[in-house]
Design a protein around this motif. Structure first.
Motif, PDB file in Angstrom:
ATOM      1  N   ASN A   1       0.616  -1.336  -0.414  1.00 49.46           N
ATOM      2  CA  ASN A   1      -0.172   0.416   0.092  1.00 49.46           C
ATOM      3  C   ASN A   1       1.042   1.337  -0.289  1.00 49.46           C
ATOM      4  OD1 ASN A   1      -1.578   2.111   0.758  1.00 49.46           O
ATOM      5  ND2 ASN A   1      -3.098   0.501   1.535  1.00 49.46           N
ATOM      6  N   LYS A   2       0.522   1.790  -1.191  1.00 49.85           N
ATOM      7  CA  LYS A   2       1.789   3.149  -1.050  1.00 49.85           C
ATOM      8  C   LYS A   2       1.380   4.320  -0.387  1.00 49.85           C
ATOM      9  CE  LYS A   2       1.587   3.121  -6.119  1.00 49.85           C
ATOM     10  NZ  LYS A   2       1.607   3.322  -6.929  1.00 49.85           N
TER      11      LYS A   2
ATOM     12  N   ALA B   1       5.191   6.315   6.091  1.00 47.83           N
ATOM     13  CA  ALA B   1       5.780   5.547   7.365  1.00 47.83           C
ATOM     14  C   ALA B   1       7.491   6.049   6.049  1.00 47.83           C
ATOM     15  CB  ALA B   1       5.384   4.313   7.285  1.00 47.83           C
ATOM     16  N   LYS B   2       7.072   6.810   5.844  1.00 43.66           N
ATOM     17  CA  LYS B   2       8.856   7.271   5.161  1.00 43.66           C
ATOM     18  C   LYS B   2       9.262   6.295   4.694  1.00 43.66           C
ATOM     19  CE  LYS B   2       8.432  11.643   7.209  1.00 43.66           C
ATOM     20  NZ  LYS B   2       9.428  12.421   8.622  1.00 43.66           N
ATOM     21  N   LEU B   3       8.820   4.806   3.839  1.00 37.02           N
ATOM     22  CA  LEU B   3       9.729   3.820   3.160  1.00 37.02           C
ATOM     23  C   LEU B   3       9.332   3.957   1.685  1.00 37.02           C
ATOM     24  CD1 LEU B   3       7.433   0.936   6.207  1.00 37.02           C
ATOM     25  CD2 LEU B   3       9.817   2.013   5.859  1.00 37.02           C
ATOM     26  N   THR B   4      10.521   2.555   1.475  1.00 36.36           N
ATOM     27  CA  THR B   4      10.056   2.781  -0.194  1.00 36.36           C
ATOM     28  C   THR B   4      10.608   1.741  -0.116  1.00 36.36           C
ATOM     29  OG1 THR B   4      11.507   4.841  -0.695  1.00 36.36           O
ATOM     30  CG2 THR B   4      11.582   3.508  -2.603  1.00 36.36           C
ATOM     31  N   MET B   5      10.171   1.315  -1.572  1.00 32.72           N
ATOM     32  CA  MET B   5       9.712  -0.872  -1.651  1.00 32.72           C
ATOM     33  C   MET B   5      10.885  -0.550  -2.269  1.00 32.72           C
ATOM     34  SD  MET B   5       8.874  -3.881  -1.008  1.00 32.72           S
ATOM     35  CE  MET B   5       7.077  -3.840  -0.018  1.00 32.72           C
ATOM     36  N   PRO B   6      11.848  -1.453  -2.714  1.00 28.38           N
ATOM     37  CA  PRO B   6      12.017  -2.278  -3.615  1.00 28.38           C
ATOM     38  C   PRO B   6      11.738  -3.619  -4.852  1.00 28.38           C
ATOM     39  CG  PRO B   6      13.779  -3.366  -1.879  1.00 28.38           C
ATOM     40  CD  PRO B   6      12.182  -2.224  -1.652  1.00 28.38           C
ATOM     41  N   ALA B   7      12.142  -2.775  -5.790  1.00 24.73           N
ATOM     42  CA  ALA B   7      11.969  -4.035  -6.674  1.00 24.73           C
ATOM     43  C   ALA B   7      12.091  -5.244  -6.424  1.00 24.73           C
ATOM     44  CB  ALA B   7      12.501  -3.459  -8.323  1.00 24.73           C
ATOM     45  N   ASN B   8      12.761  -5.535  -5.817  1.00 22.02           N
ATOM     46  CA  ASN B   8      13.399  -6.886  -5.361  1.00 22.02           C
ATOM     47  C   ASN B   8      13.498  -6.714  -3.788  1.00 22.02           C
ATOM     48  OD1 ASN B   8      13.246  -8.389  -8.042  1.00 22.02           O
ATOM     49  ND2 ASN B   8      14.648  -6.654  -8.423  1.00 22.02           N
ATOM     50  N   PRO B   9      12.611  -6.984  -3.665  1.00 19.89           N
ATOM     51  CA  PRO B   9      12.677  -6.731  -1.865  1.00 19.89           C
ATOM     52  C   PRO B   9      13.324  -8.523  -0.979  1.00 19.89           C
ATOM     53  CG  PRO B   9       9.927  -7.078  -2.140  1.00 19.89           C
ATOM     54  CD  PRO B   9      11.006  -6.965  -3.465  1.00 19.89           C
ATOM     55  N   THR B  10      13.582  -8.352   0.250  1.00 15.37           N
ATOM     56  CA  THR B  10      14.213  -9.132   1.281  1.00 15.37           C
ATOM     57  C   THR B  10      12.669  -9.958   2.094  1.00 15.37           C
ATOM     58  OG1 THR B  10      15.223  -8.256   1.797  1.00 15.37           O
ATOM     59  CG2 THR B  10      16.786  -9.602   0.102  1.00 15.37           C
ATOM     60  N   TRP B  11      13.178 -10.679   2.571  1.00 19.67           N
ATOM     61  CA  TRP B  11      12.020 -11.099   3.165  1.00 19.67           C
ATOM     62  C   TRP B  11      12.613 -10.330   4.682  1.00 19.67           C
ATOM     63  CZ3 TRP B  11       7.036 -12.708   2.826  1.00 19.67           C
ATOM     64  CH2 TRP B  11       6.896 -13.669   2.023  1.00 19.67           C
TER      65      TRP B  11
ATOM     66  N   SER C   1       6.539  -4.159  10.291  1.00 25.20           N
ATOM     67  CA  SER C   1       6.945  -3.404  11.526  1.00 25.20           C
ATOM     68  C   SER C   1       6.596  -1.883  11.773  1.00 25.20           C
ATOM     69  CB  SER C   1       8.359  -4.012  12.279  1.00 25.20           C
ATOM     70  OG  SER C   1       9.193  -3.046  11.705  1.00 25.20           O
ATOM     71  N   LYS C   2       6.578  -0.975  10.459  1.00 27.31           N
ATOM     72  CA  LYS C   2       6.473   0.651  10.954  1.00 27.31           C
ATOM     73  C   LYS C   2       5.391   0.070  10.034  1.00 27.31           C
ATOM     74  CE  LYS C   2      10.703   0.721  11.067  1.00 27.31           C
ATOM     75  NZ  LYS C   2      11.855   1.695  11.973  1.00 27.31           N
ATOM     76  N   VAL C   3       4.538  -0.640   9.791  1.00 36.32           N
ATOM     77  CA  VAL C   3       3.292  -0.294   9.073  1.00 36.32           C
ATOM     78  C   VAL C   3       2.556  -0.496   9.816  1.00 36.32           C
ATOM     79  CG1 VAL C   3       3.953   0.501   6.637  1.00 36.32           C
ATOM     80  CG2 VAL C   3       3.312  -1.770   7.290  1.00 36.32           C
ATOM     81  N   HIS C   4       2.475  -1.885  10.664  1.00 35.00           N
ATOM     82  CA  HIS C   4       1.774  -1.813  11.592  1.00 35.00           C
ATOM     83  C   HIS C   4       0.524  -1.602  12.612  1.00 35.00           C
ATOM     84  CE1 HIS C   4       0.061  -5.866  13.099  1.00 35.00           C
ATOM     85  NE2 HIS C   4       0.764  -6.086  14.067  1.00 35.00           N
ATOM     86  N   ASN C   5      -0.154  -1.264  12.431  1.00 37.60           N
ATOM     87  CA  ASN C   5      -1.614  -0.576  13.330  1.00 37.60           C
ATOM     88  C   ASN C   5      -2.509  -1.044  13.696  1.00 37.60           C
ATOM     89  OD1 ASN C   5      -2.191   1.572  14.273  1.00 37.60           O
ATOM     90  ND2 ASN C   5      -2.153   2.920  12.674  1.00 37.60           N
ATOM     91  N   PRO C   6      -2.421  -2.237  14.336  1.00 41.66           N
ATOM     92  CA  PRO C   6      -3.965  -2.676  14.442  1.00 41.66           C
ATOM     93  C   PRO C   6      -5.030  -2.114  15.486  1.00 41.66           C
ATOM     94  CG  PRO C   6      -1.982  -3.827  16.193  1.00 41.66           C
ATOM     95  CD  PRO C   6      -1.606  -3.017  15.057  1.00 41.66           C
ATOM     96  N   SER C   7      -4.691  -1.405  15.618  1.00 42.13           N
ATOM     97  CA  SER C   7      -5.716  -0.171  17.167  1.00 42.13           C
ATOM     98  C   SER C   7      -6.547   1.081  15.556  1.00 42.13           C
ATOM     99  CB  SER C   7      -5.208   0.790  17.257  1.00 42.13           C
ATOM    100  OG  SER C   7      -4.093   1.559  16.697  1.00 42.13           O
ATOM    101  N   GLN C   8      -5.437   0.192  14.053  1.00 41.98           N
ATOM    102  CA  GLN C   8      -6.537   0.984  12.881  1.00 41.98           C
ATOM    103  C   GLN C   8      -7.242   0.394  12.179  1.00 41.98           C
ATOM    104  OE1 GLN C   8      -7.303   4.945  13.269  1.00 41.98           O
ATOM    105  NE2 GLN C   8      -6.731   4.448  14.960  1.00 41.98           N
TER     106      GLN C   8
END
Length: 408
Positions: A145-146, A152-162, A170-177
Motif C-alpha cells: 500500500n503506497k 511511514a517514509k518507506l520505499t519498496m525496492p523492486a526486489n525485496p528480501t524477506w 513493523s513500521k506500518v503495523h497499526n492494529p488499533s486502526q
C-alpha cells in the motif's frame, strides 16, 4: 396433422441434441466471473446447458480427485492445476486435447494455441500431449500500500528480501486502526499456506527431499524459514491468520487493511479494479521476496486450468466450453464486461501482453507478472539439486496429502 407431426419431430430432435455439462471449479474471483458469463457461451452454443459446482479450493481438490480417480463421471470439466495435470495424465484420468483440436479445425484456427505462453503449455502437458487449457496463469509477487508506505517514509525496492518485508511490516503495523503489517496465507493446505511457505523454504536454501529422496524437513533451512514465517505472522499479521487463504487476504488487501501482501500475481487485476478494490490508486507492485539462501524458487508457477476427465460422456460439448473460456474472445469479453482490461484473466497469452489496451490498464504490474512467469523454473526450484519438479509443490501423487498434513 403433417405440420403437427413435423413440429413434434423437430422438438424431439432439438431436445435430443441438447446436452448438459457439469463444471467443477474453485470459488476464486476469476472463476466466479466465468460462471456469470455463461449466458454469453449459451449465445454461441445454445444446445449446450451448463451446470456449475463451485467449491473452496481444498474441498474442490478432494472431491474432484476422488471423482476422477474412481471414474465416477460426475464432472465433464474439472478445474485443475499444474500439479495435477501431469500426474492425472499419467494415470489416464484425463482426455488428451491434441486429438480434439485436430477434429475441430475451425476452433483450432480461432484458438491459436501457439499464442499460449510456452511455460504454461509445458506445465499442462505430459509426454508431448496437452491435457488442459489455462484459464489463468500466475507466479507470485509482492503487493504493498503506497499510501501507508509514504506515511511511514518507506520505499519498496523492486526486489525485496524477506528481512526487508519484516522491517517494513513493523513500521506500518497499526492494529488499533485496523491495519496489519503483512498479510500471508495461513489457511492449512498444500495449495494454500504451503504454496507460499514452500517458496520461503526454497529461498531460505531448503528443499523437501535430497537426491536420494531423504526428507529434509528437519534441516536448518526449514527451521529458519518456519521460525521466520510464524513470527512474521504472529507479530505483524491479521488476527485469525490460520483462516486466511488467497481469497480472504485479497479481501483484506483490497480494503486497505494490509501494508503488504505476498501472493499470486492474479490478484493484481482485482486490486486495480474499482468495482472490487478501495486501493486502486495506492497499490504498488514488486517481485516476490527472496531469502538468505538463494533467489531460486522464490516465485512459483501455477495455472488454474480446465481439463476434460476421461469419464465424461460429453467430450465435444466440454471441449467447446474449455476452448471458449480460455480464448482471446473470452479475454476481450471480460474486459468489456468489467470495463477495464486490468481485470482480464492474466498469464496465459502473448497477445494479452502485447495488447495496447492491456498495457495501458496494467502497465504497472504486467511486466512483473510476465517476467515472473518466465523466470519460474520448476525443474530447478532449489539451491541444491532435487529429484522432483515443482516450485511450490513436489510433483508426486503423495504430495497432496503430505503437503496438507505439513501445512496443518
Amino acid at each position: 396433422m403433417k405440420r403437427l407431426a413435423l413440429l413434434s419431430l423437430t422438438l424431439c430432435t432439438s431436445a435430443h441434441a441438447a446436452s448438459t455439462i457439469t463444471i467443477a471449479t474453485v470459488n476464486n474471483p476469476d472463476m466466479v466471473t466465468m460462471q456469470r458469463l455463461t449466458p454469453e457461451f449459451n449465445k454461441k452454443y445454445p444446445d449446450i446447458n451448463v451446470r456449475w459446482v463451485v467449491l473452496p479450493e481444498n474441498e474442490l481438490r478432494q472431491k474432484v480427485t476422488l471423482d476422477v480417480a474412481s471414474n465416477a463421471g460426475s464432472y465433464d470439466i474439472a478445474t485443475v492445476g499444474t500439479y495435477e495435470v501431469p500426474i492425472w495424465a499419467k494415470n489416464g484420468w484425463l482426455k488428451p486435447l491434441n486429438p480434439l483440436f485436430s477434429k475441430n479445425a475451425s476452433i483450432t484456427r480461432a484458438y491459436d494455441l501457439n499464442d499460449v505462453l510456452e511455460p504454461v503449455r509445458k506445465g499442462l502437458s505430459y509426454q508431448g500431449q496437452l491435457y488442459a487449457l489455462p484459464f489463468y496463469a500466475e507466479s507470485s509477487m509482492t503487493y504493498y500500500n503506497k499510501d501507508l508506505f509514504r506515511k511511514a517514509k518507506l520505499t519498496m525496492p523492486a526486489n525485496p528480501t524477506w528481512q526487508q518485508i519484516q522491517t517494513f511490516a513493523s513500521k506500518v503495523h497499526n492494529p488499533s486502526q485496523g491495519v496489519y503489517g503483512v498479510c500471508l496465507r495461513g489457511l492449512p493446505g498444500w495449495g494454500e499456506n504451503m504454496a507460499l511457505f514452500s517458496t520461503m523454504v526454497n529461498t531460505f536454501g531448503g528443499r523437501w527431499y535430497d537426491q536420494n529422496w531423504n526428507a529434509q524437513v528437519n534441516s536448518a533451512a526449514w527451521k529458519n524459514a518456519m521460525t521466520f514465517y510464524v513470527n512474521l505472522l504472529k507479530r505483524y499479521g491479521p488476527p485469525g491468520a490460520t483462516s486466511n487463504g488467497f481469497t480472504e487476504n485479497l479481501t483484506l488487501m483490497s480494503q486497505g487493511k494490509c501494508g503488504m501482501w505476498v501472493d499470486a500475481t492474479v490478484g493484481a487485476g482485482f486490486l486495480k479494479d474499482p468495482a472490487a478494490s478501495k486501493i486502486v490508486k495506492s497499490v504498488g507492485f514488486a517481485n516476490a521476496p527472496t531469502g538468505p539462501g538463494t533467489p531460486r524458487g522464490s516465485n512459483w508457477l501455477w495455472s488454474w486450468s480446465l481439463a476434460v476427465p476421461k469419464s465424461t460422456k460429453q467430450e465435444d460439448a466440454a471441449f467447446k466450453f474449455i476452448t471458449w473460456a480460455t480464448s482471446k474472445e473470452y479475454i476481450a469479453l471480460v474486459a468489456k464486461t468489467k470495463g477495464t482490461w486490468a481485470a482480464v484473466p492474466p498469464g496465459t497469452r502473448t497477445s494479452t501482453y502485447t495488447n495496447a489496451n492491456y498495457k495501458k490498464a496494467a502497465g504497472d504490474f504486467a511486466p512483473i507478472v510476465l517476467s515472473s512467469i518466465k523466470r519460474a523454473d520448476p525443474t530447478r526450484p532449489t539451491k541444491d539439486p532435487v529429484p522432483y519438479t515443482g516450485i511450490q509443490f513436489v510433483g508426486i501423487p503423495q504430495f497432496q496429502a503430505l503437503g496438507t498434513q505439513v501445512g496443518q
